[in-house]
Design a protein around this motif. Structure first.
Motif, PDB file in Angstrom:
ATOM      1  N   ILE A 184      47.770  56.754  39.904  1.00 42.09           N
ATOM      2  CA  ILE A 184      46.800  57.578  40.612  1.00 42.09           C
ATOM      3  C   ILE A 184      45.918  58.302  39.592  1.00 42.09           C
ATOM      4  O   ILE A 184      46.413  58.894  38.618  1.00 42.09           O
ATOM      5  CB  ILE A 184      47.502  58.616  41.514  1.00 42.09           C
ATOM      6  N   TYR A 185      44.615  58.223  39.824  1.00 44.85           N
ATOM      7  CA  TYR A 185      43.631  58.963  39.014  1.00 44.85           C
ATOM      8  C   TYR A 185      43.041  60.062  39.915  1.00 44.85           C
ATOM      9  O   TYR A 185      42.373  59.754  40.910  1.00 44.85           O
ATOM     10  CB  TYR A 185      42.515  58.032  38.536  1.00 44.85           C
TER      11      TYR A 185
ATOM     12  N   ASP B 129      42.957  44.606  46.152  1.00 43.81           N
ATOM     13  CA  ASP B 129      41.770  45.456  46.362  1.00 43.81           C
ATOM     14  C   ASP B 129      41.816  46.139  47.718  1.00 43.81           C
ATOM     15  O   ASP B 129      41.450  47.323  47.849  1.00 43.81           O
ATOM     16  CB  ASP B 129      40.503  44.605  46.245  1.00 43.81           C
ATOM     17  N   GLN B 130      42.254  45.413  48.718  1.00 42.36           N
ATOM     18  CA  GLN B 130      42.342  46.011  50.052  1.00 42.36           C
ATOM     19  C   GLN B 130      43.367  47.148  50.082  1.00 42.36           C
ATOM     20  O   GLN B 130      43.145  48.217  50.682  1.00 42.36           O
ATOM     21  CB  GLN B 130      42.715  44.923  51.062  1.00 42.36           C
ATOM     22  N   ILE B 131      44.512  46.942  49.424  1.00 40.32           N
ATOM     23  CA  ILE B 131      45.541  47.986  49.379  1.00 40.32           C
ATOM     24  C   ILE B 131      45.043  49.201  48.604  1.00 40.32           C
ATOM     25  O   ILE B 131      45.257  50.363  49.005  1.00 40.32           O
ATOM     26  CB  ILE B 131      46.831  47.415  48.759  1.00 40.32           C
ATOM     27  N   ASN B 132      44.359  48.952  47.476  1.00 41.03           N
ATOM     28  CA  ASN B 132      43.833  50.075  46.677  1.00 41.03           C
ATOM     29  C   ASN B 132      42.818  50.903  47.461  1.00 41.03           C
ATOM     30  O   ASN B 132      42.846  52.142  47.439  1.00 41.03           O
ATOM     31  CB  ASN B 132      43.190  49.539  45.401  1.00 41.03           C
TER      32      ASN B 132
ATOM     33  N   VAL C 285      42.952  54.480  42.830  1.00 40.23           N
ATOM     34  CA  VAL C 285      44.363  54.132  42.982  1.00 40.23           C
ATOM     35  C   VAL C 285      44.528  52.670  42.573  1.00 40.23           C
ATOM     36  O   VAL C 285      43.784  51.801  43.030  1.00 40.23           O
ATOM     37  CB  VAL C 285      44.853  54.335  44.439  1.00 40.23           C
ATOM     38  N   GLU C 286      45.478  52.404  41.701  1.00 46.81           N
ATOM     39  CA  GLU C 286      45.728  51.046  41.217  1.00 46.81           C
ATOM     40  C   GLU C 286      47.188  50.690  41.403  1.00 46.81           C
ATOM     41  O   GLU C 286      48.080  51.532  41.228  1.00 46.81           O
ATOM     42  CB  GLU C 286      45.365  50.913  39.736  1.00 46.81           C
ATOM     43  N   LEU C 287      47.413  49.420  41.771  1.00 46.26           N
ATOM     44  CA  LEU C 287      48.773  48.887  41.843  1.00 46.26           C
ATOM     45  C   LEU C 287      49.106  48.228  40.510  1.00 46.26           C
ATOM     46  O   LEU C 287      48.480  47.247  40.116  1.00 46.26           O
ATOM     47  CB  LEU C 287      48.893  47.868  42.973  1.00 46.26           C
TER      48      LEU C 287
END
Length: 379
Positions: A91-92, A137-140, A161-163
């Motif tokens: 998380i940023y 991308d959809q989840i982020n 937000v990155e996975l």
């Protein structure tokens, strides 16, 4: 100096230093200090030198206003097809309101972590494993929207937000590897088949073009050969016609007679005897009659006269008018005379003492013979 006075002076200096330390506050850049007075929020100190009331105002929190990065440990998440996958996120975020971040929530880092986990389970729970692995991308985007909306009242803005990773169970990994290997083998077989098909098509087209070119070449060859044969036949026929015309003209210009034909007949007699099959050659006794019959037959068929008159041309001298008018006549007359003498000698040798029969060839310069006596009447 009095020791009491000295001690008092030292205490006073220490008190002054303590008061100054409580009064002067230096806040670093990109930081914000939350000041409380008697436990109640009073003000927010900005970066730089700040003065507060000592022993009354207290800097409770020093908030970092820079963008922060927080990595959360992997969390188990169940997909729509009931498979458990471990997902770890990054998380940023950035604090935009120090007062809200201080008083609206006790621990905003922990709150963001829990909110991320619950939101992630909600989003992934509506996807199967294949869609989860291919929809990062959809989840982020979904996580960022939910977190930014929820943390807005906390004075926090979620920038991204990155996975970091999505780890399915080991058995699922093996199945996926087998599926991927089978898919690659399938694509390899398809590509090989397409290559062979394309090669076969190109080979067939090449063979077709080759056969067409060979057929066209054979057709052109046959046409050219037929044209050559036609031209050759035409030229051969023209040559033969010209030769026949020349020979025919030469014969008519030479005006041959029976004596020349008889001489030619005598020249052909040795050729008749040539060959392995001709063991015996009998010369008929009536050679003069044969010659007379030959001459009469030629006379009847070809219309050749017994004696020709006028200028006689030789074939060898055909085309030379001067020789035809001078020595050619004398040479031809000598040849005819020699032929007549040879025939007379042959007849005399065959029948000694006999007189030539009517129509026999005799020498033109010999004296006339008396006619034969008449035959006696029949009894």
């Amino acid at each position: 100096m009095n020791p009491i006075l000295l001690g008092f002076l030292v205490v006073f200096v220490l008190f002054v230093i303590l008061v100054l330390a409580r009064t002067v506050r230096i806040v670093p850049q990109a930081r914000a200090g939350v000041v409380e007075r008697f436990g109640k929020y009073k003000e927010t100190l900005n970066a730089g030198l700040n003065i507060v009331v000592p022993f009354v105002d207290k800097v409770r929190y020093l908030i970092d206003l820079r963008e922060q990065v927080v990595s959360f440990p992997p969390q188990p998440v169940i997909t729509e097809d009931n498979l458990v996958v471990s997902i770890d996120t990054v998380i940023y975020f950035q604090v935009t309101d120090p007062i809200a971040a201080t008083y609206e929530i006790a621990n905003y880092i922990q709150a963001i972590e829990q909110l991320t986990m619950t939101t992630l389970r909600n989003i992934v729970g509506g996807m199967d494993l294949e869609e989860t692995l291919t929809s990062r991308d959809q989840i982020n985007s979904g996580l960022r929207g939910v977190l930014d909306e929820a943390t807005g009242k906390w004075g926090i803005r979620v920038n991204r937000v990155e996975l970091k990773g999505i780890d399915p169970p080991p058995s699922i990994k093996d199945s996926m590897e087998k599926q991927m290997r089978a898919d690659r083998e399938k694509r390899a077989v398809i590509l090989t088949a397409e290559g062979q098909r394309q090669a076969a098509i190109l080979t067939a087209e090449g063979n077709k073009q080759s056969m067409i070119l060979n057929a066209e070449g054979d057709r052109e060859s046959v046409i050219l050969r037929a044209q050559a044969n036609r031209e050759s036949a035409i030229l051969r026929a023209q040559g033969e016609a010209q030769a026949i015309t020349n020979v025919f003209q030469a014969i008519h210009d030479g005006q041959p007679d029976q004596s020349l034909l008889a001489y030619q007949y005598l020249q052909m007699l040795p050729k008749i005897a040539e060959g392995d099959a001709n063991k015996v050659w009998v010369i008929p006794s009536e050679i003069t009659k044969a010659l007379e019959g030959l001459g009469s037959a030629v006379h009847e068929v070809a219309g050749i006269p017994l004696k020709s008159e006028g200028v006689r041309h030789r074939v060898a001298d055909y085309g030379s008018e001067e020789r035809l008018a001078t020595g050619a006549d004398r040479e031809l007359a000598g040849t005819n005379k020699a032929v007549e003498e040879a025939i007379a000698e042959a007849e005399h040798a065959a029948h000694p003492g006999s007189t030539p029969a009517p129509g026999d060839i005799v020498d033109s310069e010999s004296p006339e013979q008396p006619p034969p006596p008449p035959a006696p009447p029949a009894q």
